[in-house]
Write a protein that holds these residues in place. Structure first.
Motif, PDB file in Angstrom:
ATOM      1  N   GLU A 121       0.830  -1.198   0.000  1.00 32.91           N
ATOM      2  CA  GLU A 121       0.000   0.000   0.000  1.00 32.91           C
ATOM      3  C   GLU A 121       0.871   1.257   0.000  1.00 32.91           C
ATOM      4  OE1 GLU A 121      -3.565   2.055   2.615  1.00 32.91           O
ATOM      5  OE2 GLU A 121      -2.986  -0.022   2.991  1.00 32.91           O
ATOM      6  N   GLU A 122       1.946   1.226   0.745  1.00 32.84           N
ATOM      7  CA  GLU A 122       2.869   2.372   0.753  1.00 32.84           C
ATOM      8  C   GLU A 122       3.518   2.553  -0.618  1.00 32.84           C
ATOM      9  OE1 GLU A 122       4.542   5.717   1.742  1.00 32.84           O
ATOM     10  OE2 GLU A 122       3.108   4.684   3.016  1.00 32.84           O
ATOM     11  N   GLU A 123       3.889   1.461  -1.273  1.00 29.57           N
ATOM     12  CA  GLU A 123       4.444   1.554  -2.628  1.00 29.57           C
ATOM     13  C   GLU A 123       3.433   2.184  -3.581  1.00 29.57           C
ATOM     14  OE1 GLU A 123       5.542  -2.342  -3.872  1.00 29.57           O
ATOM     15  OE2 GLU A 123       7.115  -2.546  -2.366  1.00 29.57           O
ATOM     16  N   LEU A 124       2.180   1.765  -3.478  1.00 26.54           N
ATOM     17  CA  LEU A 124       1.144   2.312  -4.358  1.00 26.54           C
ATOM     18  C   LEU A 124       0.887   3.788  -4.066  1.00 26.54           C
ATOM     19  CD1 LEU A 124      -1.357  -0.654  -4.434  1.00 26.54           C
ATOM     20  CD2 LEU A 124       0.158   0.087  -6.266  1.00 26.54           C
ATOM     21  N   ARG A 125       0.866   4.157  -2.791  1.00 31.84           N
ATOM     22  CA  ARG A 125       0.662   5.570  -2.432  1.00 31.84           C
ATOM     23  C   ARG A 125       1.806   6.428  -2.976  1.00 31.84           C
ATOM     24  NH1 ARG A 125      -3.447   6.461   1.159  1.00 31.84           N
ATOM     25  NH2 ARG A 125      -4.198   4.607   2.240  1.00 31.84           N
ATOM     26  N   GLU A 126       3.030   5.935  -2.874  1.00 27.67           N
ATOM     27  CA  GLU A 126       4.180   6.665  -3.399  1.00 27.67           C
ATOM     28  C   GLU A 126       4.074   6.792  -4.917  1.00 27.67           C
ATOM     29  OE1 GLU A 126       7.538   8.880  -3.541  1.00 27.67           O
ATOM     30  OE2 GLU A 126       6.418   8.276  -1.764  1.00 27.67           O
ATOM     31  N   ALA A 127       3.627   5.747  -5.595  1.00 30.80           N
ATOM     32  CA  ALA A 127       3.462   5.815  -7.047  1.00 30.80           C
ATOM     33  C   ALA A 127       2.400   6.837  -7.421  1.00 30.80           C
ATOM     34  CB  ALA A 127       3.102   4.444  -7.606  1.00 30.80           C
ATOM     35  N   VAL A 128       1.324   6.905  -6.654  1.00 31.40           N
ATOM     36  CA  VAL A 128       0.271   7.882  -6.928  1.00 31.40           C
ATOM     37  C   VAL A 128       0.801   9.287  -6.693  1.00 31.40           C
ATOM     38  CG1 VAL A 128      -1.963   8.747  -6.118  1.00 31.40           C
ATOM     39  CG2 VAL A 128      -1.646   6.311  -6.520  1.00 31.40           C
ATOM     40  N   ARG A 129       1.553   9.489  -5.610  1.00 31.33           N
ATOM     41  CA  ARG A 129       2.141  10.817  -5.353  1.00 31.33           C
ATOM     42  C   ARG A 129       3.080  11.217  -6.489  1.00 31.33           C
ATOM     43  NH1 ARG A 129       2.141   9.114   0.126  1.00 31.33           N
ATOM     44  NH2 ARG A 129       4.224   8.231  -0.045  1.00 31.33           N
ATOM     45  N   MET A 130       3.888  10.276  -6.963  1.00 28.37           N
ATOM     46  CA  MET A 130       4.817  10.569  -8.054  1.00 28.37           C
ATOM     47  C   MET A 130       4.051  10.862  -9.343  1.00 28.37           C
ATOM     48  SD  MET A 130       7.912  10.364  -6.893  1.00 28.37           S
ATOM     49  CE  MET A 130       9.053   9.863  -8.153  1.00 28.37           C
ATOM     50  N   ASP A 131       2.917  10.204  -9.534  1.00 24.12           N
ATOM     51  CA  ASP A 131       2.121  10.418 -10.733  1.00 24.12           C
ATOM     52  C   ASP A 131       1.469  11.797 -10.702  1.00 24.12           C
ATOM     53  OD1 ASP A 131       1.100   9.642 -13.191  1.00 24.12           O
ATOM     54  OD2 ASP A 131      -0.740   8.863 -12.305  1.00 24.12           O
ATOM     55  N   GLN A 132       1.035  12.225  -9.529  1.00 22.39           N
ATOM     56  CA  GLN A 132       0.357  13.508  -9.406  1.00 22.39           C
ATOM     57  C   GLN A 132       1.337  14.681  -9.403  1.00 22.39           C
ATOM     58  OE1 GLN A 132      -1.977  12.947  -5.881  1.00 22.39           O
ATOM     59  NE2 GLN A 132      -3.621  11.906  -6.991  1.00 22.39           N
ATOM     60  N   ALA A 133       2.500  14.488  -8.812  1.00 25.55           N
ATOM     61  CA  ALA A 133       3.504  15.558  -8.758  1.00 25.55           C
ATOM     62  C   ALA A 133       4.869  14.957  -9.033  1.00 25.55           C
ATOM     63  CB  ALA A 133       3.469  16.229  -7.391  1.00 25.55           C
ATOM     64  N   PRO A 134       5.237  14.812 -10.299  1.00 27.69           N
ATOM     65  CA  PRO A 134       6.546  14.239 -10.620  1.00 27.69           C
ATOM     66  C   PRO A 134       7.670  15.078 -10.022  1.00 27.69           C
ATOM     67  CG  PRO A 134       5.216  14.492 -12.591  1.00 27.69           C
ATOM     68  CD  PRO A 134       4.489  15.143 -11.485  1.00 27.69           C
ATOM     69  N   PRO A 135       8.797  14.485  -9.730  1.00 26.06           N
ATOM     70  CA  PRO A 135       9.901  15.210  -9.097  1.00 26.06           C
ATOM     71  C   PRO A 135      10.361  16.411  -9.915  1.00 26.06           C
ATOM     72  CG  PRO A 135      10.331  12.861  -9.077  1.00 26.06           C
ATOM     73  CD  PRO A 135       9.108  13.070  -9.869  1.00 26.06           C
ATOM     74  N   ASP A 136      10.337  16.335 -11.254  1.00 28.96           N
ATOM     75  CA  ASP A 136      10.761  17.460 -12.082  1.00 28.96           C
ATOM     76  C   ASP A 136       9.801  18.631 -11.957  1.00 28.96           C
ATOM     77  OD1 ASP A 136      11.957  15.304 -14.726  1.00 28.96           O
ATOM     78  OD2 ASP A 136      12.979  16.071 -12.947  1.00 28.96           O
ATOM     79  N   ALA A 137       8.559  18.381 -11.619  1.00 32.51           N
ATOM     80  CA  ALA A 137       7.577  19.445 -11.482  1.00 32.51           C
ATOM     81  C   ALA A 137       7.773  20.201 -10.179  1.00 32.51           C
ATOM     82  CB  ALA A 137       6.166  18.875 -11.544  1.00 32.51           C
ATOM     83  N   GLU A 138       8.449  19.624  -9.213  1.00 35.62           N
ATOM     84  CA  GLU A 138       8.653  20.295  -7.929  1.00 35.62           C
ATOM     85  C   GLU A 138       9.609  21.472  -8.068  1.00 35.62           C
ATOM     86  OE1 GLU A 138      10.007  17.278  -5.285  1.00 35.62           O
ATOM     87  OE2 GLU A 138       8.101  16.198  -5.323  1.00 35.62           O
ATOM     88  N   LEU A 139      10.638  21.330  -8.866  1.00 31.91           N
ATOM     89  CA  LEU A 139      11.620  22.392  -9.053  1.00 31.91           C
ATOM     90  C   LEU A 139      11.621  22.804 -10.533  1.00 31.91           C
ATOM     91  CD1 LEU A 139      14.546  20.859  -6.997  1.00 31.91           C
ATOM     92  CD2 LEU A 139      12.989  22.643  -6.261  1.00 31.91           C
ATOM     93  N   PRO A 140      10.854  23.839 -10.876  1.00 25.75           N
ATOM     94  CA  PRO A 140      10.787  24.229 -12.284  1.00 25.75           C
ATOM     95  C   PRO A 140      12.158  24.678 -12.795  1.00 25.75           C
ATOM     96  CG  PRO A 140       9.327  25.591 -10.925  1.00 25.75           C
ATOM     97  CD  PRO A 140      10.029  24.650 -10.024  1.00 25.75           C
TER      98      PRO A 140
END
Length: 111
Positions: free
Chosen positions: A67-86
């Motif tokens: 469940e934690e793996e899936l939650r992390e995947a959903v977080r990454m899908d909603q806010a990819p790491p490249d989107a955090e630092l324009p």
């Protein structure tokens, strides 16, 4: 004298074998008596219950990890790491895994 020796050896062997057979018959009779069968069933049931508890514990642990793996995947899908630092690419290319998920509303009426 030889006959007396062999008669005594035969008698001793007969006593020994009859004693061993009697012990085995008593042990089998106890094992298959209602009390023996009930005792075996209880001990088997307790062992099975313990194994089932261990299995359920393992399932819960693995379920939480997945469940934690899936939650992390959903977080990454909603806010990819490249989107955090324009405009910031970081030290190297990043790989973002897209997760497939379905949002289900808690609508009990079915509407």
């Amino acid at each position: 004298m030889r006959r007396l020796f062999w008669v005594s050896v035969g008698a001793g062997a007969g006593v020994y074998v009859s004693h061993r057979v009697k012990r085995r018959v008593v042990r089998i009779a106890r094992a298959w008596s209602p009390e023996g069968v009930a005792a075996r069933a209880v001990s088997t049931g307790q062992g099975a219950g313990e194994r089932l508890r261990h299995f359920a514990s393992d399932v819960r642990t693995e379920m939480r990890a997945r469940e934690e793996e899936l939650r992390e995947a959903v977080r990454m899908d909603q806010a990819p790491p490249d989107a955090e630092l324009p405009g910031h690419r970081g030290s190297g290319p990043r790989r973002v895994l897209k997760a497939r998920y379905t949002i289900i509303e808690n609508d009990k009426d079915g509407h």
